[in-house]
Design a protein around this motif. Sequence first.
Motif, short mmCIF file in Angstrom:
data_model
loop_
_atom_site.label_atom_id
_atom_site.label_comp_id
_atom_site.label_asym_id
_atom_site.label_seq_id
_atom_site.Cartn_x
_atom_site.Cartn_y
_atom_site.Cartn_z
N GLU A 1 5.09 -3.42 5.13
CA GLU A 1 5.23 -2.25 4.64
C GLU A 1 3.99 -1.72 4.09
OE1 GLU A 1 7.91 -2.97 1.57
OE2 GLU A 1 9.91 -3.47 2.77
N TYR B 1 3.53 6.16 12.94
CA TYR B 1 4.08 5.36 12.13
C TYR B 1 5.92 5.37 12.78
CZ TYR B 1 7.00 3.30 7.71
OH TYR B 1 7.95 2.96 7.37
N GLN C 1 6.47 -7.65 2.73
CA GLN C 1 6.11 -7.12 1.59
C GLN C 1 4.30 -6.39 2.34
OE1 GLN C 1 7.46 -9.53 0.46
NE2 GLN C 1 8.50 -8.57 -0.73
N ASN D 1 2.43 1.35 5.80
CA ASN D 1 2.16 1.96 5.00
C ASN D 1 0.60 3.15 4.74
OD1 ASN D 1 4.63 2.94 3.97
ND2 ASN D 1 3.91 1.02 1.79
#
Length: 959
Positions: free
Chosen positions: A542, A556, A539, A546
């Motif tokens: 990510e 990215y 988590q 982001n």
Amino acid sequence: MEASNGKYLTIDFHFNGMFAPSPLVYLDPMRMSVRDVDFGGMDYREFVLWVSKLTRRSCENLYYCSTHERLAEGIRRIESDADYFEFIEDGYMDKQELRMNVYIDHENEPILDWADKELLTGDELSDVIEDDDTESQISDIRECEHEPDEEVHTFDKTYDDEFLSKLCGKPILNSNQEEVNDADDDEDSDKDDEVVFPAFDEKQQWDKMVPVLGMKFANPLELKLCLTNYAVKNGYDLWFEKNDHQKLLAKCCKYKKNKKSKSCPFRLWATWMKNERSFQIKSLIDRHNCARVFKFGSIVSYKWIGTHFMNDILQKPKMSIRKLKAKVSKRFNLIASVGQCRNARKYAFQQIEGTLIEHYAKTWSYGEELKRTNPGSTVKMEVDVMPDGETYFSKFYVCLKGLKDGWMEGCRRVIGVDGCFLKGICRGQLLAAIGRDANNHIYPVAWAVVSVENKESWKWFLDLLIDDIGMGVGHGLTIISDQHKGLVEAVKERVPAAEHRQCARHICARHICANLQKRFKGQIFKKLFWRAAGSTVPQKFEYHMNEIKKLEPLAYEHLMERDPKTWCKAFFQVDRSCDAYENGVSESFNSVIEAARKKPLITMLEEIRIYVMERLCIYKAKGQSWDLNICPSIRLKLNKHKETQRFWQVVPSGYMQFEVRVGTEGYAVDLNTRQCGCRAWQLAGYPCVHGYAAISSLNRDPEEYMSEWFTTSMYASCYRYNIRPLNCSAMWPEVDYTKPLPPKKRRLPGRPTMKRKRDQVEREAKGTRHTVSKKGMIMRCTICRERGHNRSTCPLRPNDVPSTSGSNKKKPKKQGMVLNYVIYYICVPFLNFFPFTGKVDLEAALEMEHVVMFESESDSDFESESDVEANVPEVEVDVPFVQDNLVGEIQDDIQVDANIEVDVPEDDLVPEVEVDANIEDEIQANIEVEHEIEVQDNVEQEIQHNAENQVRKRTRKTS
């Protein structure tokens, strides 16, 4: 404090020197004795201030020792008032002498550690010098995931071996160093009355060699060497009048008949002795009355120069002849020719190549000696057999028995593999496999030398390594490496079940961030990458990715193409007790053995073996002195959690289960299974800050929840084995294999370098630049304010705006009707034709009635004035009224040469002339007027005179 007899304490101060260990001594000191000073009335600060004024230097490290004790036994430090008063009391205890020694350490050396080590007796560590290992110099903002070694090894243990040190280069002794040669008294007592002649010592320092009457030599070559060194040292112009294998006659300053001055009286005569086979100096006149010379002629041969500069050429094989000549002039104060230096370098390479062949021929014997002294070790060597029958060295692998057993019993199943270049006369690459011990230090397992680092060499190395450590196809094994393509493919083929982590430092600092910063500037990308790489749960990974995606989607995508499972902690396998995402252990090992990598093949392998052998012994003794259950470096990591765990709130949930929260963050902790929701505990093997907080809430010791890989018992198991010593190279066994030749030189593209090429990111992080680099920046034009170009190439730049691109660029040619013409001015009927060539405005020239033009296709149509006159048609022209100013401007602005074309600047071109109708009428009226003949003659003469002067000036300029 004062003695009973009224005398003060006498102190001998030793300063401006340095301590040296084994045995502990104070070298090159200045000594000053001070008496009649009441030191007992001072305190520590006053004493330090007083000593600083006495020595005129800062004196922070003070030591003292009594005059009756050895320095290593009685040395003590003075660093407080209690130490100072104890020093004064010890001085007054000896009431007869009342004397003490005070030593000042200016280098901040570990004096007391040296003294304690020297006092160790009956232990195998008595002769070991303790230093510090060099930590890997990785230019990045992140800390290493391993602990730096506390010992440093000097790679000079093979210096005394004649074979191993042959190609390593030996230090040149200075002229102020003295060598003591012990002469053996082999003469019998009945021969004491006989004359004993001195014998030449070829190992003597070169500038100490002096010919002595009666000195004996093994052959004439030794005498010539002695005379050459003697001549170069003192600047004598020696020459050989007679020189053969039976006799030698040497003189100084060759006599010339055209000079009245006498030659130097030096004369040396040497022949073979009759009663023994020795070449002896029979007569010698060693007086000189000549001046010093700098050109020695043939007595200084190219072999002599090549022998003296063998070590320099070994260290720098690409040394130029000009630099070698400068070194010869500086070191020996003589002038050598370019031919001598060229032949000297060629001779040195021939000697090195011959020695190198002998060096590689010993590789089979070295491998057999390793297997004989260390049974169970793996030593593999491969050669390349060419179609012509020649055998060349290819690969050499070493994995000693003590190292493999120690890794299998006491190290985690994590290995870092990496390769580095050899930097000496032997070319190739060194591959190494490095583990981690219980204290998070490096633990070398195996190393190999290969000619080229590619997929085949890595497959060969991994096959041997996996067989030695018994890991099969890699179940339970973690390999950390860089992004070398051959290594990545070899790991997939040979150990497909192993976890392969790719060093995040290499990914970021050398590849990804380098590419990112070329396209996307800013430190924010680098910081977000490290946060994403250090994330322990998907988590968080990510979330940080982001953030990068919001800033730049291309960045990215660029990162996701590199497979985050190989460089992010969130995807690492647990229960390995290692959360490292960098290969710092391999970088540290490569940095430690940097000095050994500059030496020949076998010498380098021996230096690495001795380094590892000594390191095992030292760390074994250090581990035995620990009265702990957990290794010190891991305890330091726990102490960091101890400082931050108090900010976390622990909420009990069940038996040995808790929820640890702070702010919006919360993690579930289970002490029974030793797991935390952040996965950091499972990855590292020791409690994270959340687990530490939960353990502290129960008032339990966090060390009870540590992985067994970090215990001192596991550390002792790792260093329980040792490496057995080897004999000297002369005692190595002979092997009936074909002796290999050195590998063929592999020419790499580009200029060879000694240092690794650092990326732009690393150079900027290191801080070597003094200005901000503009590489990769998009330029903005100062005229149109658009991006992608500057004012020099701007399409809107006016012609009158100067260019800033440099003066070497060609100026743009003038736009318009500009042609090359051969123009002839006819001012008066009797005026000769004056040809010239120039670039003029055609329209202005056509409006001038006084100019007759003939277009020429090239400037080479008329080669001489006669050709010009022959091609000019006869034209009758009416002579107008004198216009001196107009004719002068035209003649000044045009180059007078029919064969040379000159670009006339734009500003110097003839302006366009507009002839008004009134002016034409006025000119016509003036022509019709009959002037007096005298006035007309004067005008014509003046015009002709001015025109001739202009032609002469132009002719001088063009010539």
